[in-house]
Design a protein around this motif. Structure first.
Motif, PDB file in Angstrom:
ATOM      1  N   ASP B 895       1.032  -1.352   0.092  1.00  0.00           N
ATOM      2  CA  ASP B 895      -0.029  -0.002   0.005  1.00  0.00           C
ATOM      3  C   ASP B 895       0.979   0.977   0.034  1.00  0.00           C
ATOM      4  O   ASP B 895       0.614   2.307   0.612  1.00  0.00           O
ATOM      5  CB  ASP B 895      -0.952  -0.063   1.280  1.00  0.00           C
ATOM      6  CG  ASP B 895      -1.987  -0.962   1.135  1.00  0.00           C
ATOM      7  OD1 ASP B 895      -2.290  -1.578   0.065  1.00  0.00           O
ATOM      8  OD2 ASP B 895      -2.302  -1.640   2.222  1.00  0.00           O
ATOM      9  N   LYS B 927      -3.759  -6.529  -5.024  1.00  0.00           N
ATOM     10  CA  LYS B 927      -3.610  -6.076  -6.340  1.00  0.00           C
ATOM     11  C   LYS B 927      -2.106  -6.117  -6.449  1.00  0.00           C
ATOM     12  O   LYS B 927      -1.199  -5.618  -5.873  1.00  0.00           O
ATOM     13  CB  LYS B 927      -4.200  -4.869  -6.617  1.00  0.00           C
ATOM     14  CG  LYS B 927      -3.749  -4.417  -8.130  1.00  0.00           C
ATOM     15  CD  LYS B 927      -4.557  -3.328  -8.353  1.00  0.00           C
ATOM     16  CE  LYS B 927      -4.314  -2.954 -10.083  1.00  0.00           C
ATOM     17  NZ  LYS B 927      -5.092  -1.451 -10.372  1.00  0.00           N
ATOM     18  N   ASN B 929       0.952  -4.555  -8.077  1.00  0.00           N
ATOM     19  CA  ASN B 929       0.966  -3.449  -8.954  1.00  0.00           C
ATOM     20  C   ASN B 929       2.286  -3.563  -9.745  1.00  0.00           C
ATOM     21  O   ASN B 929       2.271  -3.140 -10.975  1.00  0.00           O
ATOM     22  CB  ASN B 929       1.127  -2.071  -7.847  1.00  0.00           C
ATOM     23  CG  ASN B 929       0.006  -1.777  -6.879  1.00  0.00           C
ATOM     24  OD1 ASN B 929      -1.038  -1.839  -7.502  1.00  0.00           O
ATOM     25  ND2 ASN B 929       0.428  -1.513  -5.866  1.00  0.00           N
ATOM     26  N   SER B 930       3.174  -4.061  -9.082  1.00  0.00           N
ATOM     27  CA  SER B 930       4.292  -4.220 -10.048  1.00  0.00           C
ATOM     28  C   SER B 930       5.197  -5.205  -9.310  1.00  0.00           C
ATOM     29  O   SER B 930       5.289  -5.337  -8.400  1.00  0.00           O
ATOM     30  CB  SER B 930       5.069  -2.900 -10.106  1.00  0.00           C
ATOM     31  OG  SER B 930       6.451  -2.979 -10.903  1.00  0.00           O
ATOM     32  N   LYS B 942       1.341  -8.752 -13.241  1.00  0.00           N
ATOM     33  CA  LYS B 942       1.043  -7.242 -13.020  1.00  0.00           C
ATOM     34  C   LYS B 942      -0.459  -6.681 -13.372  1.00  0.00           C
ATOM     35  O   LYS B 942      -1.037  -6.936 -14.318  1.00  0.00           O
ATOM     36  CB  LYS B 942       2.216  -6.235 -13.717  1.00  0.00           C
ATOM     37  CG  LYS B 942       2.084  -4.931 -13.616  1.00  0.00           C
ATOM     38  CD  LYS B 942       2.951  -4.240 -14.280  1.00  0.00           C
ATOM     39  CE  LYS B 942       2.808  -2.653 -14.177  1.00  0.00           C
ATOM     40  NZ  LYS B 942       3.579  -1.987 -15.016  1.00  0.00           N
ATOM     41  N   GLY B 943      -0.976  -6.132 -12.398  1.00  0.00           N
ATOM     42  CA  GLY B 943      -2.161  -5.589 -12.401  1.00  0.00           C
ATOM     43  C   GLY B 943      -3.419  -6.535 -11.866  1.00  0.00           C
ATOM     44  O   GLY B 943      -4.415  -6.243 -11.774  1.00  0.00           O
ATOM     45  N   ASP B 965       5.645  -4.890  -5.459  1.00  0.00           N
ATOM     46  CA  ASP B 965       4.691  -3.692  -5.140  1.00  0.00           C
ATOM     47  C   ASP B 965       3.372  -4.199  -5.065  1.00  0.00           C
ATOM     48  O   ASP B 965       2.732  -4.731  -6.203  1.00  0.00           O
ATOM     49  CB  ASP B 965       5.179  -2.866  -6.260  1.00  0.00           C
ATOM     50  CG  ASP B 965       4.272  -1.606  -5.782  1.00  0.00           C
ATOM     51  OD1 ASP B 965       3.417  -1.485  -4.780  1.00  0.00           O
ATOM     52  OD2 ASP B 965       4.570  -0.416  -6.410  1.00  0.00           O
ATOM     53  N   ILE B 966       2.723  -4.287  -3.881  1.00  0.00           N
ATOM     54  CA  ILE B 966       1.497  -4.813  -3.932  1.00  0.00           C
ATOM     55  C   ILE B 966       0.407  -3.758  -2.997  1.00  0.00           C
ATOM     56  O   ILE B 966       1.305  -3.081  -2.472  1.00  0.00           O
ATOM     57  CB  ILE B 966       1.148  -6.018  -3.366  1.00  0.00           C
ATOM     58  CG1 ILE B 966       1.943  -6.265  -1.959  1.00  0.00           C
ATOM     59  CG2 ILE B 966       1.959  -7.293  -4.211  1.00  0.00           C
ATOM     60  CD1 ILE B 966       1.582  -7.682  -1.228  1.00  0.00           C
ATOM     61  N   SER B 967      -0.952  -4.164  -3.128  1.00  0.00           N
ATOM     62  CA  SER B 967      -1.663  -3.077  -2.250  1.00  0.00           C
ATOM     63  C   SER B 967      -2.813  -4.031  -2.056  1.00  0.00           C
ATOM     64  O   SER B 967      -3.512  -4.832  -2.638  1.00  0.00           O
ATOM     65  CB  SER B 967      -2.107  -1.901  -3.057  1.00  0.00           C
ATOM     66  OG  SER B 967      -2.604  -2.277  -4.296  1.00  0.00           O
ATOM     67  N   ASP B1063     -11.132  -4.016 -13.036  1.00  0.00           N
ATOM     68  CA  ASP B1063     -10.474  -3.597 -11.591  1.00  0.00           C
ATOM     69  C   ASP B1063     -11.261  -3.349 -10.563  1.00  0.00           C
ATOM     70  O   ASP B1063     -10.783  -3.067  -9.633  1.00  0.00           O
ATOM     71  CB  ASP B1063      -9.713  -2.433 -12.094  1.00  0.00           C
ATOM     72  CG  ASP B1063      -8.460  -2.648 -12.916  1.00  0.00           C
ATOM     73  OD1 ASP B1063      -8.056  -3.856 -12.814  1.00  0.00           O
ATOM     74  OD2 ASP B1063      -7.857  -1.818 -13.549  1.00  0.00           O
TER      75      ASP B1063
END
Lengths: 390, 1124
Positions: B895, B927, B929-930, B942-943, B965-967, B1063
């Motif tokens: 996050d 999610k 992110n990267s 990704k995504g 990178d996640i959220s 999404d």
């Protein structure tokens, strides 16, 4: 047309020879010989056994009978329409165990015939003391079998046999029903080493039995056709001269209604049987996957023997890979890279040694040698072109 | 004296009258079609046990055997011997000097000895596991005379001290709690025969339900009494045991209707008898003893006293297990009934020396991964002090079988039910191996499988309280050791299996399993010699097809057939012989390195004589490409059409329109198989359970609703002989297939791979391939910048320089300072190795006869005189193991906030960097992110929004600076309106999706077809937990706001499901239905006011389980015209 006329002639002769009452049974299940199926062109009758003149209780005329474990005699049998006629009855009372395959048999020998030969017979199986009544009808030359129609001792499924253990189930994955008359025709092309097979039976009409996708199935007629089957690969003869009806292993009773052999027969009309169609996709791997850094030069992707790497946004490629791809040389003494008439001097800082292999910055050197460089990120490709090739 | 002279004279006359006595020859056929006991050690064997156990095929009519172990192959110099052996097995009671020996045996019929059988060579490996076999009298004398004795090697006080530990107390309390509940119920009456009409009811109801419960009651009660002396439980145990003793041994629990029930009742009763002895009256003891005696004698009559006992014919899977039980029974009853000693005299040596018959020392299990029962669980005799089972070489090596052939993240491979994931038995097995062998790798494997609680709770009906041994041996305290430093490939030489993994530690690894086994297609093995199985990214790609139903027509005609495996057939699917121990394969060569692996199998014996040559080579171009080379020759002079098979799960196979390859895709995992040679092949395909004849083989009733697996096969033209060269490119869906450059040369093809590897494959029968700067005599050659490998060759010349020469085909590789040799026979080898200053094997041994190889070195070439075997030689102290001691951390952005999580960093000897770690996250939806390049978290792209389990694993390859990178994703709840008239809602849907038309499905969610009335005749079931997801792609024709609609059943109040539309995430509560959907009236539909804006074009919908249970029929979207 000539052929049709000759068939009609042959039929006339045939009909003239056989009491008319004796082939009323033929309207029941026969494949096509007496049918009105216009797509079939039949051969000339070469041999026709219907056993009507044979003596009941004795071996069928012109047959070599092996009585081991049972017997093969002529008897009066209900042929399926409430009427009856003489048939060959092979009774196997021999049930010695799993490894003894011997059973009684009746072999019809005849003068050798080659080309395209049709072998047609009608039979039924009767279960006696064992669950499966194995039966094997081999089309032969001497002791060599070209192919066979079999109900194997392990499952009793009606099969076409074309080698030791090589079988094609003809009428689904089920054991043949007992006491059902089944007509089978094998059209043997001895020149091509191929066979077509037809099977007709009442139980095959409008059934939900799942047949092979190789079968041409006519539910109304209860008919299955297979084209272009292999014969035994060790059958090297150009003619056949015997059909052998044999039982084996377990007990059972087999009835043979008739045997017709035609010469100069025609192969079945081929249906375009493709089995089961898969989903087709376009496979494309014309460009690199993007997993590894590579170099494109002269419209050709060149894969690097030494794994290239990126450090601080600079791509390092081994000197020996560059040498191989661009036909360059390296003078270690003055740290000079030479490509044709172009020279480029590198510094000590440019050179990295990884596992005893020299790596150098690709863009810097190639541009220094007069190449134009483009980076294709998707495929991790260093696209290099000579200045005048841009 | 006169008499003596007369006698000598008579003898002289007698001998002159008759020709010299010829000893009877050793037979070559034992009349058992290959299932006679095998000669062990086999010729040229390297024994990891000192001394090895010896066995040979029994000769009918022999009265005894003589066994000699000699220092010479002429059998003149006897080092060790034993004469007058009654059985056809033997274990020596002393350690041998390490070294090479030749052994032989002869039989005696009365006083007439046979000739010695041909000598077999074996070498005792340096540092072999030492294990001696005391004489049977000594073993029997060591068994205590008083009860209790089972488990009491170190005395009752010591055993009870384990019950005083925290874990021990907890375990005993669990047993008590179970018993307290059971004691409320009446004691189980004897089951009635009429209630068990078929094998399923006998197995599942009688064995796994009724008898397992009774055995658990007996064993728990006896155990609690043993550990605590609490009579309340002991007396209950006596009551149950005495009650069971009154069941008719010839009734429904008889040996011949369900042998497992019969044997388990006898064996558990015997242990209960031992532990509860002092609480029983004489009458009760007599009752129980007699039942055990009668039941055991029935087993003994079958296994010991029959004409052909387990000694002569040991390949009887249930029989061997039952004999193991007889050991325990006889131990418990020794001294009380005379039969006990007879049983012990047979069973102790047969099991202790002769087992395991399904392998020998390698730790493998030829019956397949499903039938592999981790052996450590059954070492009751070791705990009783009778025999140290765990010291056998097989037990010492066993941990590797699970690690390589049945690792977490993969289902099994080969044999009946090989598609089964690891069960709790594996957990218990690993815990026993970890604690008994103090093996950290086994502990790691245990942790990878997950749920620890089952280690102590597991019960499979055999002996429920055996799990207490895990506490005794203290598996908790064993330090975990990840397998980072182990080779990534492994051969199990006794069973003929091998595996090659991209990474042992990563559950999303790429794995190829290969088999060419001398155990034929017998019992639980299939006709799958030379076949492979590929699993990757957690998915099954090239599979062993079929479902397990032993002895059925379905299994014989489909499951066991070669075409249901990834092997070779000819002329319309004709494969190897099924159910035949003599249909053998041989795994002849195997090498694993950090650059390439190779395996060679020979299956020519398995085809019943109609294939002369069936060699298969698999070359692994690490990390993701396999080259399969089949070298085939038909027996028939007119040739055959050869067929190359690949089996996949339902709807996973598609064929290239170029007709020279196929893609197998399961979810995000892809296998691209491309035939490079011969150029003319015809692809064929079946999506029914059939071989090449397209005749559908019906499954048994229990599999009618299971998915129908598919297969593709490539048929060559009719050829006398050919090679088939295929590449298998394994990648994720998000990655493109590799561009493999193929050039056809004179008698070879050259393939260049993106990672710089180049392979030259011979395509005809010429002796020498000349290509570029290479010349070789062999099947293939591969190289990259750091290593090369000659595959099954006798010569390699590069740039005019002789690199390799051998008198027999061997596989050899040299790279990164490591020379690998694999040879199926003794070989003389010359290999170019410049500048050797030091050379040792991978265990640090000097090269000498002690490791099976003489060598000399002339500054340029190493000359080896090598015994049959696999060798790894380390040159000049090169690193052979990766650097694994690099503790590191990886940045994880949760996050938007970065934290660093601990990770293991491994630098392999090729310099590549790998990270393994755990995210430290809470379970939930995230999610992605990267991700840094090479990073894998649950195969996510990704995504993507995915469910991550708590403290999720990640692995990163080839990137020194990995990151994540996640959220977290929130799921706002939407109100649902129930619309009972689901047909009208369906009609109103602008977009309609059948639930069974998913693009991807995960977890245990699956299509179900048992409700014919559903739309499309099918729906989706078991979309219950967050791991269970179904993803759909759908097309929108018109831009607009839409509401989401669902037809469902949910039979628990409060059932909620999550969804993601593109999404946008959300959650809803299902409408409660009065039933689980078995009739149309149960079903209802709901409409959610999601007001989702969808543009014209493609979109995705993902549904995820959350709690309770649901079934879905369809999903849809209705345009919401109210939204402006």
């Amino acid at each position: 047309m000539k052929r049709i006329i000759s068939i009609i002639m042959a039929l006339s002769v045939c009909v003239g020879c056989i009491p008319i009452t004796s082939y009323a049974w033929m309207t029941k299940n026969y494949v096509s010989y007496f049918s009105s199926q216009s797509e079939d062109v039949r051969g000339d009758v070469y041999l026709y056994d219907d056993y009507t003149t044979d003596v009941i209780g004795e071996s069928p005329k012109n047959y070599a009978v092996n009585k081991q474990g049972g017997n093969a005699i002529v008897n009066y049998v209900d042929t399926g329409d409430g009427k009856g006629k003489n048939c060959v009855v092979i009774t196997d009372t021999h049930n010695p165990g799993a490894n003894d395959y011997v059973g009684p048999s009746a072999t019809r020998n005849f003068d050798s015939v080659g080309g395209i030969v049709s072998v047609e017979f009608r039979f039924k199986s009767e279960k006696t003391n064992t669950d499966i009544a194995p039966f094997n009808i081999s089309i032969m030359n001497g002791n060599a079998s070209a192919c066979s129609i079999i109900m194997p001792s392990n499952n009793g499924v009606l099969c076409y046999g074309y080698g030791d253990g090589m079988t094609l189930p003809l009428a689904g994955d089920i054991m043949i029903p007992y006491d059902e008359w089944i007509t089978t025709r094998v059209i043997l092309d001895l020149k091509e080493g191929k066979a077509d097979v037809e099977v007709v039976a009442d139980y095959l009409k409008e059934t939900d039995i799942k047949f092979s996708a190789l079968a041409d199935y006519d539910p109304k007629k209860g008919r299955l056709r297979y084209s272009d089957l292999s014969i035994r690969s060790d059958f090297n003869e150009s003619e056949i001269n015997a059909v052998k009806f044999a039982t084996n292993k377990w007990e059972g009773k087999q009835y043979i209604d008739y045997l017709i052999i035609e010469k100069d027969a025609s192969r079945l009309n081929k249906r375009d049987v493709k089995g089961i169609e898969p989903e087709y996709i376009t496979f494309s791997a014309d460009v690199p996957s993007g997993k590894y850094i590579n170099i494109m030069y002269g419209n050709e992707y060149c894969y690097l023997t030494d794994k290239a790497y990126i450090e601080n946004s600079t791509t390092f490629v081994s000197l020996r890979d560059l040498k191989k791809i661009f036909d360059i040389s390296y003078s270690e003494n003055d740290m000079m890279i030479i490509c044709g008439d172009k020279k480029f001097s590198i510094s000590q800082e440019d050179v990295k040694t990884v596992n005893s292999v020299l790596f150098v910055p690709a863009r810097k050197i190639l541009e220094g040698l007069g190449f134009s460089i483009e980076w294709i990120a998707e495929t991790k490709t260093i696209k290099a072109a000579k200045g005048d090739d841009k | 004296m006169k008499k003596i002279i007369t006698l000598i004279l008579c003898l002289c006359i007698f001998t002159s009258l008759f020709p010299a006595y010829a000893a009877p020859a050793w037979p070559t056929d034992y009349g058992l079609h290959g299932i006679e006991r095998q000669f062990r050690p086999e010729d040229k064997y390297v024994s990891e046990q000192n001394p090895p156990t010896f066995s040979w095929s029994a000769v009918t009519g022999s009265t005894s055997y003589d066994l000699i172990i000699c220092k010479d192959k002429e059998l003149k110099e006897i080092a060790y011997s034993q004469y007058g052996i009654v059985d056809n097995i033997f274990g020596f009671n002393y350690i041998f000097e390490p070294g090479t020996y030749y052994w032989s045996v002869r039989y005696n019929k009365g006083n007439t000895p046979s000739e010695w059988c041909p000598a077999r060579r074996f070498r005792i490996k340096k540092n072999a596991h030492e294990l001696t076999f005391p004489p049977i009298d000594e073993m029997i004398a060591g068994i205590p005379e008083t009860h209790p004795k089972i488990w009491l090697k170190d005395g009752l006080d010591n055993l009870r001290s384990h019950g005083e530990t925290e874990a021990g107390k907890e375990y005993i309390e669990r047993c008590k709690a179970y018993l307290d509940e059971q004691m409320k119920n009446p004691i189980e009456p004897e089951p009635k025969a009429e209630n068990f009409s078929d094998s399923d009811s006998l197995y599942y109801t009688l064995r796994m339900d009724i008898c397992a419960r009774v055995e658990k009651q007996m064993s728990y009660a006896a155990f609690v009494y043993l550990m605590t002396g609490d009579k309340k439980y002991g007396e209950y145990g006596v009551d149950v045991t005495v009650s069971v003793a009154k069941w008719d041994p010839n009734g429904v629990t008889n040996y011949y209707s369900q042998d497992q029930v019969h044997r388990e009742l006898a064996y558990v009763s015997a242990i209960a008898y031992d532990w509860l002895y002092e609480l029983m009256t004489d009458e009760e003891r007599e009752t129980v003893r007699e039942m055990i005696r009668v039941r055991t004698q029935i087993m003994a009559d079958d296994l010991i006293n029959s004409n052909v006992s387990l000694l002569e014919r040991p390949y009887n899977s249930h029989g061997v297990t039952a004999l193991g039980y007889i050991r325990y029974i006889a131990t418990a009853l020794l001294g009380e009934i005379p039969e006990a000693e007879e049983w012990l005299r047979f069973s102790l040596p047969v099991v202790n020396i002769g087992d395991p018959v399904w392998t020998y020392q390698d730790g493998g299990w030829s019956q397949g991964t499903y039938y592999y029962l981790p052996g450590g669980r059954y070492d009751l005799l070791e705990q009783t002090g009778v025999f140290p089972t765990s010291k056998k070489a097989w037990n010492q090596n066993e941990w590797m079988f699970g690690l390589y052939q049945y690792p977490a993240g993969s289902v099994g491979a080969f044999g009946d039910s090989s598609y089964s994931a690891q069960n709790a038995g594996m957990l218990v097995g690993y815990s026993r191996m970890a604690s008994t062998l103090k093996n950290g790798y086994a502990k790691w494997a245990l942790e990878e499988l997950g749920d620890y609680t089952q280690v102590e709770n597991y019960s499979d009906g055999n002996f429920p309280v055996a799990t207490f041994l895990n506490i005794i041996n203290g598996y908790h305290e064993v330090e975990t050791k990840p397998p980072y430093d182990l080779p990534k490939g492994k051969r199990f030489r006794d069973i003929g299996w091998a595996s090659m993994h991209s990474d042992l530690a990563d559950q999303k690894r790429i794995s190829l399993f290969f088999k060419s086994s001398p155990f034929g297609s017998f019992n639980h093995s299939h006709a799958d010699q030379n076949s492979f199985v590929i699993q990757a990214f957690g998915e099954r790609l090239a599979i062993d097809s079929g479902y397990y139903a032993y002895g059925t027509d379905w299994e014989h005609r489909y499951v066991r057939q070669t075409f249901a495996h990834n092997g070779i057939t000819i002329d319309g699917g004709q494969g190897q012989t099924i159910n035949d121990m003599t249909a053998k394969g041989y795994l002849k060569e195997f090498i694993t390195t950090s650059d390439f692996d190779m395996v060679k199998g020979d299956a020519s014996n398995a085809y019943g004589g109609y294939i002369n040559k069936a060699d298969r080579y698999i070359i692994y171009i690490r990390p993701d490409i396999f080259i399969v080379v089949d070298d085939l020759e038909a027996a028939n002079k007119s040739g055959a059409k050869f067929e190359f098979w690949i089996n996949g799960l339902q709807d996973t196979i598609s064929v290239y329109d170029s007709k020279d390859g196929a893609r197998v895709q399961k979810n995000k995992a892809v296998l691209d198989a491309k035939i490079h040679y011969p150029s003319k092949v015809t692809p064929k395909y079946s999506n029914i359970f059939s071989g090449a004849d397209y005749v559908q083989v019906e499954t048994t009733a229990s599999y009618k609703n299971h998915e129908v697996q598919t297969r593709v096969w490539f048929e060559t033209e009719k050829l006398k002989e050919t090679k088939i060269v295929t590449t298998l490119d394994v990648h994720r869906e998000s990655e493109n297939p590799q561009n493999i450059k193929k050039e056809t040369g004179d008698g070879y093809i050259k393939m260049s791979f993106e990672n710089g590897a180049v392979a030259y494959i011979k395509t005809d029968n010429r002796e020498t391939v000349e290509a570029d700067n290479i010349s070789f005599k062999g099947a293939a050659y591969v190289e990259n910048g750091s290593a090369y490998m000659l595959i099954s060759g006798t010569q390699l010349i590069k740039d005019g320089k002789l690199i390799h020469e051998s008198d027999k085909p061997v596989s050899a590789s040299l790279g990164r300072g490591i020379l690998n040799i694999s040879t199926w026979d003794d070989a003389v080898i010359k290999h170019y190795c410049k500048d050797i200053e030091k050379i040792v094997d991978n265990e640090g041994n000097e090269l000498d006869r002690g490791i099976g190889v003489d060598y000399s070195y002339d500054n340029e070439y190493i000359n080896l005189n090598a015994d049959k075997g696999d060798y790894v030689f380390i040159i000049n102290d090169s690193d052979i193991k990766p650097d694994i001691n690099m503790e590191s951390s990886v940045p994880v952005i949760f996050d938007g906030n970065t934290k660093y999580v601990a990770a293991h960093q491994i630098k392999d000897i090729d310099g590549s960097i790998t990270f393994h770690g755990r995210l430290g996250n809470k379970e939930g939806m995230y999610k992605i992110n990267s991700l840094s390049e090479g990073m894998n978290i649950k195969n996510a792209d990704k995504g993507e929004i995915i469910y991550l389990e708590e403290n999720m694993r990640f692995s990163s390859y080839g990137n020194e600076n990995p990151y994540i990178d996640i959220s977290t994703v929130t799921f706002p709840e939407y109100s649902a309106t129930e619309i009972k008239d689901h047909e009208s809602l369906k009609e109103a849907c602008d977009i309609f999706i059948e639930a069974e038309d998913f693009k991807e499905i995960t977890g245990v969610a699956h299509t179900y077809t048992t409700r014919a009335f559903l739309s499309g005749g099918a729906g989706v079931s078991q979309l219950d937990t967050p791991q269970d997801t179904a993803t759909y792609e759908f097309e929108v024709e018109e831009d607009g706001y839409y509401d989401f609609c669902i037809k469902q059943v949910a039979w628990n109040y409060g059932t909620k499901r999550q969804f993601i539309i593109d999404d946008e995430s959300g959650m809803f509560e299902c409408a409660y239905t009065n039933g689980y959907g078995s009739v149309p009236e149960h079903w209802t539909s709901i409409k959610l006011s999601t007001r989702t804006y969808l543009t014209k074009g493609k979109h995705t919908l993902k549904i995820m389980g959350l709690n309770f249970n649901t079934n879905f029929d369809w999903f849809g979207f209705v345009k919401n015209e109210e939204v402006k």
